[in-house]
Design an enzyme around this catalytic site. Structure first.
Site, PDB file in Angstrom:
ATOM      1  N   ALA A   9      39.278  71.600  14.377  1.00  0.00           N
ATOM      2  CA  ALA A   9      37.873  71.460  14.785  1.00  0.00           C
ATOM      3  C   ALA A   9      37.122  70.394  13.983  1.00  0.00           C
ATOM      4  O   ALA A   9      35.905  70.282  14.096  1.00  0.00           O
ATOM      5  CB  ALA A   9      37.165  72.808  14.663  1.00  0.00           C
ATOM      6  N   GLY A  12      36.740  65.219  17.366  1.00  0.00           N
ATOM      7  CA  GLY A  12      37.047  65.204  18.797  1.00  0.00           C
ATOM      8  C   GLY A  12      36.643  66.457  19.563  1.00  0.00           C
ATOM      9  O   GLY A  12      35.545  67.001  19.407  1.00  0.00           O
ATOM     10  N   ILE A  13      37.552  66.916  20.403  1.00  0.00           N
ATOM     11  CA  ILE A  13      37.260  68.034  21.307  1.00  0.00           C
ATOM     12  C   ILE A  13      36.976  69.313  20.511  1.00  0.00           C
ATOM     13  O   ILE A  13      36.053  70.066  20.830  1.00  0.00           O
ATOM     14  CB  ILE A  13      38.440  68.241  22.295  1.00  0.00           C
ATOM     15  CG1 ILE A  13      38.575  67.022  23.218  1.00  0.00           C
ATOM     16  CG2 ILE A  13      38.241  69.507  23.123  1.00  0.00           C
ATOM     17  CD1 ILE A  13      39.841  67.002  24.072  1.00  0.00           C
ATOM     18  N   TYR A 150      54.980  64.170  24.100  1.00  0.00           N
ATOM     19  CA  TYR A 150      53.647  64.780  24.239  1.00  0.00           C
ATOM     20  C   TYR A 150      53.605  65.616  25.523  1.00  0.00           C
ATOM     21  O   TYR A 150      53.156  66.768  25.518  1.00  0.00           O
ATOM     22  CB  TYR A 150      52.597  63.668  24.279  1.00  0.00           C
ATOM     23  CG  TYR A 150      51.171  64.144  24.402  1.00  0.00           C
ATOM     24  CD1 TYR A 150      50.491  64.643  23.298  1.00  0.00           C
ATOM     25  CD2 TYR A 150      50.494  64.083  25.621  1.00  0.00           C
ATOM     26  CE1 TYR A 150      49.169  65.075  23.403  1.00  0.00           C
ATOM     27  CE2 TYR A 150      49.177  64.504  25.739  1.00  0.00           C
ATOM     28  CZ  TYR A 150      48.519  64.998  24.624  1.00  0.00           C
ATOM     29  OH  TYR A 150      47.220  65.426  24.736  1.00  0.00           O
TER      30      TYR A 150
HETATM   31  P1  NAP Z   1      41.622  64.028  17.825  1.00  0.00           P
HETATM   32  O1  NAP Z   1      40.270  63.442  17.998  1.00  0.00           O
HETATM   33  O2  NAP Z   1      42.737  63.185  17.329  1.00  0.00           O
HETATM   34  O3  NAP Z   1      41.492  65.350  16.922  1.00  0.00           O
HETATM   35  C1  NAP Z   1      42.634  66.105  16.663  1.00  0.00           C
HETATM   36  C2  NAP Z   1      42.259  67.321  15.859  1.00  0.00           C
HETATM   37  O4  NAP Z   1      43.464  68.090  15.648  1.00  0.00           O
HETATM   38  C3  NAP Z   1      41.694  66.974  14.492  1.00  0.00           C
HETATM   39  O5  NAP Z   1      40.627  67.842  14.206  1.00  0.00           O
HETATM   40  C4  NAP Z   1      42.874  67.237  13.555  1.00  0.00           C
HETATM   41  O6  NAP Z   1      42.473  67.703  12.259  1.00  0.00           O
HETATM   42  C5  NAP Z   1      43.569  68.382  14.257  1.00  0.00           C
HETATM   43  N1  NAP Z   1      44.974  68.518  13.861  1.00  0.00           N
HETATM   44  C6  NAP Z   1      46.017  67.684  14.111  1.00  0.00           C
HETATM   45  N2  NAP Z   1      47.142  68.161  13.543  1.00  0.00           N
HETATM   46  C7  NAP Z   1      46.797  69.330  12.919  1.00  0.00           C
HETATM   47  C8  NAP Z   1      47.508  70.291  12.164  1.00  0.00           C
HETATM   48  N3  NAP Z   1      48.826  70.161  11.926  1.00  0.00           N
HETATM   49  N4  NAP Z   1      46.838  71.364  11.670  1.00  0.00           N
HETATM   50  C9  NAP Z   1      45.507  71.519  11.911  1.00  0.00           C
HETATM   51  N5  NAP Z   1      44.785  70.629  12.621  1.00  0.00           N
HETATM   52  C10 NAP Z   1      45.413  69.554  13.110  1.00  0.00           C
HETATM   53  O7  NAP Z   1      42.142  64.615  19.208  1.00  0.00           O
HETATM   54  P2  NAP Z   1      41.359  65.211  20.472  1.00  0.00           P
HETATM   55  O8  NAP Z   1      41.345  64.163  21.523  1.00  0.00           O
HETATM   56  O9  NAP Z   1      40.111  65.868  20.071  1.00  0.00           O
HETATM   57  O10 NAP Z   1      42.449  66.288  20.933  1.00  0.00           O
HETATM   58  C11 NAP Z   1      42.244  67.683  20.807  1.00  0.00           C
HETATM   59  C12 NAP Z   1      43.223  68.380  21.746  1.00  0.00           C
HETATM   60  O11 NAP Z   1      42.971  67.952  23.092  1.00  0.00           O
HETATM   61  C13 NAP Z   1      44.686  68.023  21.464  1.00  0.00           C
HETATM   62  O12 NAP Z   1      45.496  69.169  21.642  1.00  0.00           O
HETATM   63  C14 NAP Z   1      45.014  66.988  22.529  1.00  0.00           C
HETATM   64  O13 NAP Z   1      46.378  66.953  22.836  1.00  0.00           O
HETATM   65  C15 NAP Z   1      44.166  67.495  23.678  1.00  0.00           C
HETATM   66  N6  NAP Z   1      43.859  66.476  24.690  1.00  0.00           N
HETATM   67  C16 NAP Z   1      43.188  65.334  24.356  1.00  0.00           C
HETATM   68  C17 NAP Z   1      42.934  64.381  25.366  1.00  0.00           C
HETATM   69  C18 NAP Z   1      42.220  63.079  25.085  1.00  0.00           C
HETATM   70  O14 NAP Z   1      42.219  62.204  25.971  1.00  0.00           O
HETATM   71  N7  NAP Z   1      41.579  62.903  23.940  1.00  0.00           N
HETATM   72  C19 NAP Z   1      43.352  64.631  26.675  1.00  0.00           C
HETATM   73  C20 NAP Z   1      44.013  65.808  26.951  1.00  0.00           C
HETATM   74  C21 NAP Z   1      44.256  66.725  25.961  1.00  0.00           C
HETATM   75  P3  NAP Z   1      42.444  66.785  10.934  1.00  0.00           P
HETATM   76  O15 NAP Z   1      41.874  65.462  11.306  1.00  0.00           O
HETATM   77  O16 NAP Z   1      41.561  67.594  10.025  1.00  0.00           O
HETATM   78  O17 NAP Z   1      43.859  66.705  10.407  1.00  0.00           O
END
Ligand code: NAP
Length: 242
Positions: A9, A12-13, A150
């Protein structure tokens, strides 16, 4: 007030979900590397609601998952609602993928969902109430070229969501996934350059990427009592992409 645990959290999302829910739930904000962002979010949200904590944990690791739940239970007694949002992307041709790439993305995106669900379930079962939402992806349904690993993890999340929803429904627990298209966050900005992003955006029926808050709005509905008959669903939010 019900307690919601959100993995990943800090940005991003996940961050948008925390902002959307802060006024209505006790919150456990999990982060891994982005401590400053998580603490700044915590400060901002505590102005609205003091019942919010931030806990560092790599959710691919069982001991660390256990610790997030321990902290949640110490502060709020019980986790009613689990949001599995933490995830990483990986862009590569299959011939360049390594077994280490496979292990890393599967551990972060899929093993984490298994670990948190397994940890949350006994308490939810004993309360005869629980809601779990897994953040999947359009690519878990459609498959993306150069994002095979992915896509594999997100397809796994979809199947797991459906299976667990059937297993836990008799205990009053609903399990759903959200499958976003392209959302404007660090993840997609890291995967493509500016020209590619503009081209992608132009080709979307709604002509723009999703805002993280739009995913959070759908999630808020799914976890609310208004979504009380929805389980085993993989909810699309993709601007008409597919
Ligand atoms: P993001 O901006 O890269 O943020 C990712 C988040 O996941 C960060 O808060 C990060 O925390 C956390 N994270 C990653 N590895 C972790 C771990 N091992 N333990 C705990 N936290 C972890 O990505 P986002 O776009 O918000 O994506 C969030 C979700 O939505 C993901 O599951 C992604 O696959 C999905 N999604 C995204 C998109 C898109 O277009 N953006 C589309 C479809 C689905 P830290 O920075 O603190 O490490």
């Amino acid at each position: 007030m019900k307690t919601v645990l959100i993995t990943g959290a800090s940005r991003g999302i996940g961050q948008a979900i925390a902002r959307r829910l802060a006024g209505s739930y006790n919150l456990v904000i999990n982060y891994n590397h982005s401590k400053d962002k998580a603490l700044s979010l915590l400060g901002e949200l505590r102005e609205i609601n003091p019942n919010i904590i931030a806990v560092k944990a790599d959710v691919s690791k069982e001991r660390e998952v256990d610790e997030v739940f321990n902290q949640a239970e110490k502060n709020f007694g019980h986790v009613d609602i689990l949001i599995n949002n933490a995830g990483i992307s990986h862009f590569s041709l299959i011939q360049d993928e390594t077994a280490d790439d496979f292990d890393k993305i599967v551990a972060t995106n899929l093993r984490s969902v298994f670990l948190t669900t397994k940890r949350a379930a006994p308490s939810m079962i004993s309360h005869k109430y629980g809601v779990i939402v897994n953040i999947s992806s359009i690519w878990g349904k459609e498959g993306a070229s150069m994002e095979s690993l992915y896509s594999l993890t997100k397809g796994g999340i979809n199947a797991f969501t459906k299976a667990i929803s059937k297993e836990l429904a008799p205990s009053g627990i609903r399990v759903n996934a959200i499958a976003p298209g392209i959302v404007d966050t660090d993840m997609m900005r890291g995967d493509f350059n500016r020209e590619e992003l503009e081209e992608l955006e132009k080709n979307l029926p709604l002509g723009r990427f999703a805002r993280p808050s739009e995913v959070a709005d759908l999630l808020a509905f799914l976890i609310s009592d208004e979504g009380s008959y929805i389980t085993g669903n993989i909810a699309d939010i993709n601007g008409g992409f597919y």
